[in-house]
Design a protein around this motif. Structure first.
Motif, PDB file in Angstrom:
ATOM      1  N   ALA A  67      30.772  11.262  54.175  1.00 21.72           N
ATOM      2  CA  ALA A  67      32.037  10.523  54.203  1.00 21.72           C
ATOM      3  C   ALA A  67      32.144   9.480  53.088  1.00 21.72           C
ATOM      4  CB  ALA A  67      32.245   9.874  55.577  1.00 21.72           C
ATOM      5  N   GLY A  68      31.626   9.815  51.896  1.00 20.58           N
ATOM      6  CA  GLY A  68      31.736   8.913  50.763  1.00 20.58           C
ATOM      7  C   GLY A  68      30.697   7.809  50.722  1.00 20.58           C
ATOM      8  N   SER A  69      29.679   7.926  51.545  1.00 15.71           N
ATOM      9  CA  SER A  69      28.612   6.923  51.587  1.00 15.71           C
ATOM     10  C   SER A  69      27.922   6.818  50.233  1.00 15.71           C
ATOM     11  CB  SER A  69      27.590   7.328  52.649  1.00 15.71           C
ATOM     12  OG  SER A  69      26.452   6.500  52.593  1.00 15.71           O
ATOM     13  N   GLN A  70      27.425   5.633  49.917  1.00 17.26           N
ATOM     14  CA  GLN A  70      26.654   5.405  48.696  1.00 17.26           C
ATOM     15  C   GLN A  70      25.153   5.538  48.958  1.00 17.26           C
ATOM     16  OE1 GLN A  70      27.670   1.873  46.455  1.00 17.26           O
ATOM     17  NE2 GLN A  70      29.800   2.004  47.094  1.00 17.26           N
TER      18      GLN A  70
END
Length: 116
Positions: A67-70
């Protein structure tokens, strides 16, 4: 060089190197800014190739957050803390580690397997 932070402030990774145990898993969670992802992976792949050739290395997996985590997480299995510490402390590994940008943060921790 990436910033090294303790996942458990009571037990820093370098203190864990003194524990003579094995087999062990090194779980290393990285915070990687989105614009650094490709550079990080290229540098990490070079490090991984070096580590795979070291005595006591067993296996390695890299995962990325959803989900777009870094976040990215490396889980590496080693025969012992001594084998990992030797590989980690080698001048060649340290040269490669110094290439990582300063805005990447690393949270390494060593784990033993337990029966459940």
């Amino acid at each position: 060089m990436a910033k090294l932070q303790s996942l458990d402030p009571h037990t820093p990774m370098f203190a864990q190197f003194k524990e003579k145990t094995g087999p062990i898993a090194l779980a290393n969670t990285f915070v990687v800014p989105k614009e650094r992802t490709e550079l990080f992976l290229a540098l990490f792949r070079r490090q991984a190739e070096f580590m795979k050739a070291q005595p006591g290395f067993v296996s390695l997996q890299m995962r990325k957050g959803t989900a777009g985590s870094q976040l990215m997480m490396n889980v590496a299995l080693w025969e012992s803390t001594e084998a990992l510490a030797t590989a980690f402390g080698s001048p060649e590994f340290q040269r490669m580690a110094a290439e990582f940008p300063d805005d990447i943060v690393s949270y390494p921790h060593i784990f033993e397997q337990i029966d459940v």
